[in-house]
Each structure stands twice: as structure tokens, then as C-alpha cells.
Write an enzyme that holds these catalytic residues in place. Structure first.
Site, PDB file in Angstrom:
ATOM      1  N   GLY A 111       0.678  -1.348  -0.075  1.00  0.00           N
ATOM      2  CA  GLY A 111      -0.004  -0.083  -0.056  1.00  0.00           C
ATOM      3  C   GLY A 111       0.943   1.289  -0.254  1.00  0.00           C
TER       4      GLY A 111
ATOM      5  N   GLN B 216       2.760   9.861   1.884  1.00  0.00           N
ATOM      6  CA  GLN B 216       3.984   9.384   2.174  1.00  0.00           C
ATOM      7  C   GLN B 216       4.956   9.831   1.217  1.00  0.00           C
ATOM      8  OE1 GLN B 216       2.262   5.164   2.519  1.00  0.00           O
ATOM      9  NE2 GLN B 216       4.060   5.116   3.636  1.00  0.00           N
TER      10      GLN B 216
ATOM     11  N   LEU C  75       6.362   1.633   4.785  1.00  0.00           N
ATOM     12  CA  LEU C  75       7.637   2.127   4.092  1.00  0.00           C
ATOM     13  C   LEU C  75       7.870   3.345   4.462  1.00  0.00           C
ATOM     14  CD1 LEU C  75       6.040   1.337   0.373  1.00  0.00           C
ATOM     15  CD2 LEU C  75       7.636  -0.227   1.884  1.00  0.00           C
TER      16      LEU C  75
HETATM   17  O1  K1U Z   1       3.974   2.174   4.000  1.00  0.00           O
HETATM   18  C1  K1U Z   1       2.837   1.753   3.871  1.00  0.00           C
HETATM   19  O2  K1U Z   1       1.668   2.308   4.299  1.00  0.00           O
HETATM   20  C2  K1U Z   1       2.614   0.499   3.254  1.00  0.00           C
HETATM   21  C3  K1U Z   1       2.530  -0.675   4.080  1.00  0.00           C
HETATM   22  C4  K1U Z   1       1.182  -1.229   4.225  1.00  0.00           C
HETATM   23  C5  K1U Z   1       0.942  -2.158   5.192  1.00  0.00           C
HETATM   24  C6  K1U Z   1       1.617  -3.429   5.463  1.00  0.00           C
HETATM   25  C7  K1U Z   1       1.305  -4.214   6.393  1.00  0.00           C
HETATM   26  C8  K1U Z   1       0.195  -3.871   7.109  1.00  0.00           C
HETATM   27  C9  K1U Z   1      -0.400  -2.933   6.960  1.00  0.00           C
HETATM   28  C10 K1U Z   1      -0.162  -1.873   5.997  1.00  0.00           C
HETATM   29  C11 K1U Z   1       3.769  -2.028   3.623  1.00  0.00           C
HETATM   30  O3  K1U Z   1       3.501  -2.300   2.638  1.00  0.00           O
HETATM   31  S1  K1U Z   1       5.012  -2.365   4.615  1.00  0.00           S
HETATM   32  C12 K1U Z   1       5.929  -3.496   3.830  1.00  0.00           C
HETATM   33  C13 K1U Z   1       5.418  -4.900   3.501  1.00  0.00           C
HETATM   34  O4  K1U Z   1       5.430  -5.010   2.493  1.00  0.00           O
HETATM   35  C14 K1U Z   1       4.491  -5.548   4.506  1.00  0.00           C
HETATM   36  C15 K1U Z   1       4.846  -5.847   5.890  1.00  0.00           C
HETATM   37  C16 K1U Z   1       4.279  -6.427   6.721  1.00  0.00           C
HETATM   38  C17 K1U Z   1       3.215  -7.166   5.965  1.00  0.00           C
HETATM   39  C18 K1U Z   1       3.020  -7.373   4.864  1.00  0.00           C
HETATM   40  C19 K1U Z   1       3.689  -6.431   3.846  1.00  0.00           C
HETATM   41 ZN    ZN Z   2       2.659   3.094   6.273  1.00  0.00          ZN
END
Ligand code: K1U
Ligand code: ZN
Length: 176
Positions: A46, A51, A92
Site C-alpha cells: 500500500g 508518504q 515504508l
Molecule cells: O507504507 C505503507 O503504508 C505500506 C505498508 C502497508 C501495510 C503493510 C502491512 C500492514 C498494514 C499496511 C507496507 O507495504 S509495509 C511493507 C510490506 O510489504 C509488508 C509488511 C508487513 C506485512 C505485509 C507486507
Molecule cells: Zn504506512
């Protein structure tokens, strides 16, 4: 398409409250494309406009395994929510930090697409978590804001340390 710079905690610009999108023009479509490329190239599921330092109510997400189900939400609103779930979240803008956060299990979201058409969706599981996480960005809130001040400070220090190590490594690389 272009890859955009992602702001990192504790950058104060991440606290900005985004404004409603009013023009559904080519500039908006280009922003959606650039945010999509930025999200995929950072391996995120996401990304909220906040951001990338654009303070408009807009987010993209793709929670599919194959990264082939892009979803775009413009001016999203949560109409109703129910249940509870705890999922490990990452961000991120807070690289390398993960924490389990309590969120609603089911949400009904109303939003617009890039042509301004209104739609409504019922979401659950990771999809619901991700929309709630990204919508928090649009009101200047990060997942670390749900942690205690002590834990948040530990996150801040860990990120500072990570950045110092990365800067030192980059410097050493230049000197070689
Ligand atoms: O920065 C962001 O807002 C994106 C974020 C979205 C998110 C991930 C997990 C739970 C809620 C919201 C990410 O994509 S973080 C990186 C990632 O790929 C990830 C991390 C944990 C679980 C699954 C994916
Ligand atoms: Zn985030």
C-alpha cells in the site's frame, strides 16, 4: 512513470492532514501511476499520497500475491466497521519496524476512482487492515502512534542508528 521519494519517520510532513481531491484530471492519473510504481518497486502492499509528500486524499494498494490486483481509492471514507483483528504491520515510512496493531476486522469503504466515479466495498482481513493503515496516513497518523511513547522513542533511535550505519557504509564505499 517515475519512482517518488518516500518520506520517513519522524519527518514532520508525515503529520499533514490531506485535502479532498477535487480535480479528476491527467495530473491525478499521473500521480496514481507514479505512486503505483513507487509502491511496487519498494515491495509495499500500500502507499498513501502523504508518504510521497502529496497532501491529497488518495491511496493505492495491492494485497495480492502476484502484485496484479491494483486498487485505487480517492477521497476514501469508512462508512461502517466491526470486529477486531491484530495483524503485524510494517510501513515504508518506518523501514524495518513491525508491530501488531489492533484494527477493525470488517470495514465498508466509500471512495472514488480516477474518473471520479463513486463506489462502495466491503473489506476484511489484510485488505481491511491495509486500507485503515493507509487512511491513517491521510490524517497524519502512523502505526507507531499506536505504540507507547517509550516504544515510539525506541523506534526513533533504531531508525537513527540504521541511517547512521547506512551513511557510514555509503561514505566508505565512496572512499574505496
Ligand atoms: O507504507 C505503507 O503504508 C505500506 C505498508 C502497508 C501495510 C503493510 C502491512 C500492514 C498494514 C499496511 C507496507 O507495504 S509495509 C511493507 C510490506 O510489504 C509488508 C509488511 C508487513 C506485512 C505485509 C507486507
Ligand atoms: Zn504506512
Amino acid at each position: 512513470m517515475a519512482r517518488l521519494n518516500i518520506l520517513e519517520f519522524p519527518d514532520p510532513r508525515l503529520k499533514t492532514v490531506a485535502d479532498e481531491v477535487k480535480s479528476f484530471d491527467s495530473e491525478l492519473k499521473k500521480l496514481v501511476e507514479d505512486m503505483t510504481e513507487t509502491m511496487y518497486s519498494a515491495n509495499g502492499i500500500g502507499l498513501a499520497a502523504t508518504q510521497v509528500n502529496v497532501h491529497k486524499r488518495l491511496l493505492v494498494l495491492d494485497v495480492s500475491e502476484e502484485q496484479d490486483q491494483l486498487l485505487v481509492y480517492i477521497n476514501p471514507e469508512i462508512l461502517s466497521q466491526s470486529g477486531e483483528q491484530n495483524q503485524e504491520e510494517g510501513c515504508l515510512s518506518v523501514p524495518g519496524i513491525y508491530a501488531s496493531i489492533k484494527r477493525a476486522e470488517f470495514v465498508t469503504v466509500k471512495a472514488q476512482n480516477t474518473d471520479g466515479k463513486i463506489f462502495e466495498e466491503q473489506l476484511e482481513g489484510l485488505h481491511a487492515v491495509c486500507v485503515q493503515h493507509e487512511m491513517d496516513h491521510l490524517i497524519g497518523r502512523l502505526f507507531v502512534d499506536y505504540l507507547s511513547p517509550l516504544k515510539r522513542n525506541m523506534v526513533r533511535k533504531k531508525l537513527e542508528k540504521q541511517r547512521k550505519v547506512a551513511a557510514k557504509e555509503a561514505q566508505e564505499h565512496l572512499l574505496l
